[in-house]
Scaffold this motif. Structure first.
Motif, PDB file in Angstrom:
ATOM      1  N   LEU A   2      35.804  10.785 -29.035  1.00  0.00           N
ATOM      2  CA  LEU A   2      35.843   9.319 -29.649  1.00  0.00           C
ATOM      3  C   LEU A   2      37.328   9.217 -29.598  1.00  0.00           C
ATOM      4  CD1 LEU A   2      33.247   9.209 -32.616  1.00  0.00           C
ATOM      5  CD2 LEU A   2      33.121   8.143 -30.301  1.00  0.00           C
ATOM      6  N   PHE A   3      38.319  10.004 -29.980  1.00  0.00           N
ATOM      7  CA  PHE A   3      39.434   9.727 -30.083  1.00  0.00           C
ATOM      8  C   PHE A   3      40.256   9.543 -28.695  1.00  0.00           C
ATOM      9  CE2 PHE A   3      44.057  11.683 -29.737  1.00  0.00           C
ATOM     10  CZ  PHE A   3      44.527  10.795 -30.415  1.00  0.00           C
ATOM     11  N   PHE A   4      39.900  10.267 -27.844  1.00  0.00           N
ATOM     12  CA  PHE A   4      40.391  10.034 -26.329  1.00  0.00           C
ATOM     13  C   PHE A   4      39.858   8.788 -25.802  1.00  0.00           C
ATOM     14  CE2 PHE A   4      40.787  14.899 -26.470  1.00  0.00           C
ATOM     15  CZ  PHE A   4      42.179  14.869 -26.536  1.00  0.00           C
ATOM     16  N   LEU A   5      38.568   8.514 -26.259  1.00  0.00           N
ATOM     17  CA  LEU A   5      37.854   7.178 -25.281  1.00  0.00           C
ATOM     18  C   LEU A   5      38.384   5.970 -25.878  1.00  0.00           C
ATOM     19  CD1 LEU A   5      36.128   6.229 -23.245  1.00  0.00           C
ATOM     20  CD2 LEU A   5      34.120   6.804 -24.649  1.00  0.00           C
ATOM     21  N   CYS A   6      38.666   6.060 -27.042  1.00  0.00           N
ATOM     22  CA  CYS A   6      39.301   4.872 -28.070  1.00  0.00           C
ATOM     23  C   CYS A   6      40.656   4.525 -27.613  1.00  0.00           C
ATOM     24  CB  CYS A   6      38.848   5.079 -29.621  1.00  0.00           C
ATOM     25  SG  CYS A   6      37.398   4.808 -30.202  1.00  0.00           S
ATOM     26  N   GLY A  15      42.081  14.319 -21.406  1.00  0.00           N
ATOM     27  CA  GLY A  15      41.695  14.920 -22.664  1.00  0.00           C
ATOM     28  C   GLY A  15      40.099  14.764 -22.640  1.00  0.00           C
ATOM     29  N   PHE A  16      39.676  13.790 -22.483  1.00  0.00           N
ATOM     30  CA  PHE A  16      38.250  13.212 -22.542  1.00  0.00           C
ATOM     31  C   PHE A  16      37.636  13.958 -21.530  1.00  0.00           C
ATOM     32  CE2 PHE A  16      34.283  11.098 -21.594  1.00  0.00           C
ATOM     33  CZ  PHE A  16      33.806  10.657 -22.785  1.00  0.00           C
ATOM     34  N   TRP A  17      37.985  14.121 -20.345  1.00  0.00           N
ATOM     35  CA  TRP A  17      37.478  15.073 -18.981  1.00  0.00           C
ATOM     36  C   TRP A  17      37.363  16.337 -19.502  1.00  0.00           C
ATOM     37  CZ3 TRP A  17      35.190  15.499 -14.392  1.00  0.00           C
ATOM     38  CH2 TRP A  17      35.140  14.157 -13.523  1.00  0.00           C
ATOM     39  N   ALA A  18      38.381  17.021 -20.191  1.00  0.00           N
ATOM     40  CA  ALA A  18      38.423  18.211 -20.503  1.00  0.00           C
ATOM     41  C   ALA A  18      37.279  18.733 -21.439  1.00  0.00           C
ATOM     42  CB  ALA A  18      39.609  18.639 -20.956  1.00  0.00           C
ATOM     43  N   VAL A  19      36.939  17.718 -22.561  1.00  0.00           N
ATOM     44  CA  VAL A  19      36.135  17.906 -23.520  1.00  0.00           C
ATOM     45  C   VAL A  19      34.732  17.673 -22.996  1.00  0.00           C
ATOM     46  CG1 VAL A  19      35.436  17.526 -25.918  1.00  0.00           C
ATOM     47  CG2 VAL A  19      37.838  17.565 -25.469  1.00  0.00           C
ATOM     48  N   ALA A  20      34.726  16.436 -22.308  1.00  0.00           N
ATOM     49  CA  ALA A  20      33.171  16.115 -21.818  1.00  0.00           C
ATOM     50  C   ALA A  20      32.490  17.213 -21.013  1.00  0.00           C
ATOM     51  CB  ALA A  20      33.512  14.620 -21.228  1.00  0.00           C
ATOM     52  N   LEU A  21      33.398  17.844 -19.927  1.00  0.00           N
ATOM     53  CA  LEU A  21      32.788  18.822 -19.001  1.00  0.00           C
ATOM     54  C   LEU A  21      32.198  20.029 -20.084  1.00  0.00           C
ATOM     55  CD1 LEU A  21      35.190  18.873 -16.293  1.00  0.00           C
ATOM     56  CD2 LEU A  21      32.703  18.411 -15.956  1.00  0.00           C
ATOM     57  N   VAL A  22      33.002  20.518 -21.120  1.00  0.00           N
ATOM     58  CA  VAL A  22      32.270  21.575 -21.938  1.00  0.00           C
ATOM     59  C   VAL A  22      31.515  20.998 -22.806  1.00  0.00           C
ATOM     60  CG1 VAL A  22      33.201  22.943 -23.875  1.00  0.00           C
ATOM     61  CG2 VAL A  22      34.767  22.482 -21.957  1.00  0.00           C
ATOM     62  N   THR A  23      31.289  19.861 -23.281  1.00  0.00           N
ATOM     63  CA  THR A  23      30.166  19.166 -24.031  1.00  0.00           C
ATOM     64  C   THR A  23      28.899  19.128 -23.310  1.00  0.00           C
ATOM     65  OG1 THR A  23      31.944  18.139 -25.317  1.00  0.00           O
ATOM     66  CG2 THR A  23      29.568  17.426 -25.700  1.00  0.00           C
ATOM     67  N   ALA A  24      29.241  18.602 -22.305  1.00  0.00           N
ATOM     68  CA  ALA A  24      28.025  18.444 -21.393  1.00  0.00           C
ATOM     69  C   ALA A  24      27.035  19.909 -21.034  1.00  0.00           C
ATOM     70  CB  ALA A  24      28.265  17.700 -20.057  1.00  0.00           C
TER      71      ALA A  24
END
Length: 398
Positions: free
Chosen positions: A72-76, A107-116
């Motif tokens: 949410l932080f990175f996307l906002c 930052g979003f990409w890095a977290v999103a890949l791990v989260t997915a």
């Protein structure tokens, strides 16, 4: 597949649209902000540099945050800087928003890949990765042409507003569906994760990924002059070719996501060989309109399908780096995205003609085959040593 994984793909669609849409907006930005077209083009370079540098740095910044908070932080931040970019009349401010937006995107990409991957589970690792990466391919098919159309109708600022608005539903779904707490397992230290990521096999896989993306974007960046000056197609064909490449890319990540978890080595090896042969054929047959139309679709499929397979390999090899693996995969992707067009431009500048980026793509793929072979050799060596040891032990017992 959890619905929240598709929300991550929607956010990546908005970010991919932002990354590539300036190619259709440069003239409008230059005229409105009273700068040259090359200066406006630096906005794209600034985004690429921010992605490469930002991926590991932003992952380190947010590694101890709960994943929902980090996403949410990175996307906002990403949405907010597009609002600022749409409102500003200063080239300097717009340049800063591109860098900050790239850092947030990385930052979003890095977290999103791990989260997915975590949400889908190990048995659907590649499929989850394909959904996230698929956001970029949909951006190529729909987002970038739509941004160019908005820019033509209402000015370049409308495209920036659209990116911010598309981010809002992804923010809402992520806030509602991603678990709020940290993952149950204790995280390794940052130093331990970096040691994992420094393993020879993993570095070779990351290098292979960067080379594949370099080959892809080397050719993709020069489709317009290739189509017009080598193939003889009119400028009206260029948007159709770009959309066709994006369609192939979407097909590639979708198909790969469904089969790579069952046969990872065979599918990746076949993809690398076919992709290499495809760029050689493309370079040789670039004068034929029929061949070019067919190969744009096929190479899009192979490039993004193989790229998705390599990203899934990174996660398979980097179990000891749960928070930083995605950032290194993202950085490798963007290193290739920056390196390929530069090398293609050098070849054209050296007088080799507009066909030369296709030969550069083929050469990069030959090197990628070598690095992938070296990684496979390192994979096989421990098993071979184990077999030899067992054989020698059996002989001594006999």
């Amino acid at each position: 597949m959890p619905f929240s994984v598709y929300a991550l793909g929607l956010a990546v669609f908005a970010q991919g649209t932002s990354e590539f849409m300036l190619s259709g907006l440069l003239s409008g930005i230059a005229a409105d902000l009273h700068v040259s077209v090359p200066a406006a083009a630096l906005l794209t370079s600034a985004f690429a540099v921010g992605m490469v540098i930002g991926a590991p740095l932003m992952a380190l910044l947010g590694r101890n945050w709960p994943r929902r908070r980090a996403l949410l932080f990175f996307l906002c931040v990403f949405a907010a800087v597009h609002v600022v970019g749409a409102l500003t009349s200063s080239y300097g401010v717009l340049l800063v928003t591109r860098v900050v937006g790239a850092l947030a995107n990385a930052g979003f990409w890095a977290v999103a890949l791990v989260t997915a991957v975590a949400l889908a589970g190990p048995e659907a690792r590649a499929r989850a990765t394909s959904v996230v990466v698929g956001g970029v391919t949909v951006a190529c098919v729909a987002g970038v042409p739509a941004g160019a159309w908005l820019g033509g109708q209402w000015g370049w600022r409308a495209a920036f507003w659209a990116v911010a608005l598309v981010s809002l539903p992804a923010i809402a779904v992520i806030a509602a569906t991603i678990p709020a707490g940290r993952s149950g397992a204790a995280l390794p230290s940052a130093r331990a994760e970096l040691r994992t990521l420094a393993g020879p096999r993993l570095l070779l896989t990351l290098l292979t990924s960067a080379l594949v993306q370099g080959a892809t974007f080397c050719a993709f960046s020069y489709f317009e002059p290739i189509a017009r000056h080598i193939t003889g197609l009119g400028s009206a064909w260029v948007p159709a070719l770009l959309a066709l490449f994006g369609t192939g890319s979407f097909i590639g990540v979708t198909v790969c996501g469904r089969i790579i978890d069952r046969r990872p080595v065979a599918v990746t090896a076949a993809g690398l060989v076919a992709l290499t042969a495809g760029w050689v054929l493309f370079a040789s047959a670039a004068g034929s309109a029929v061949a070019v139309v067919a190969l744009v679709l096929v190479q899009g499929m192979l490039a993004f399908g193989t790229g998705t397979a390599l990203i899934s390999h990174v996660f398979r090899l980097a179990d000891g780096a749960p928070t930083l693996a995605g950032s290194f995969a993202t950085a490798a992707f963007n290193v290739g995205g920056a390196l390929g067009p530069w090398l293609g431009g050098l070849a054209i500048g050296a007088g080799s003609g507009f066909r030369s980026p296709l030969w550069v793509s083929a050469a990069l793929m030959v090197v990628a085959l070598g690095t992938a072979g070296a990684a496979w050799t390192r994979r096989s060596a421990p098993a071979l040593r184990s077999d030899v040891h067992a054989y020698e032990q059996g002989s001594s017992d006999g």
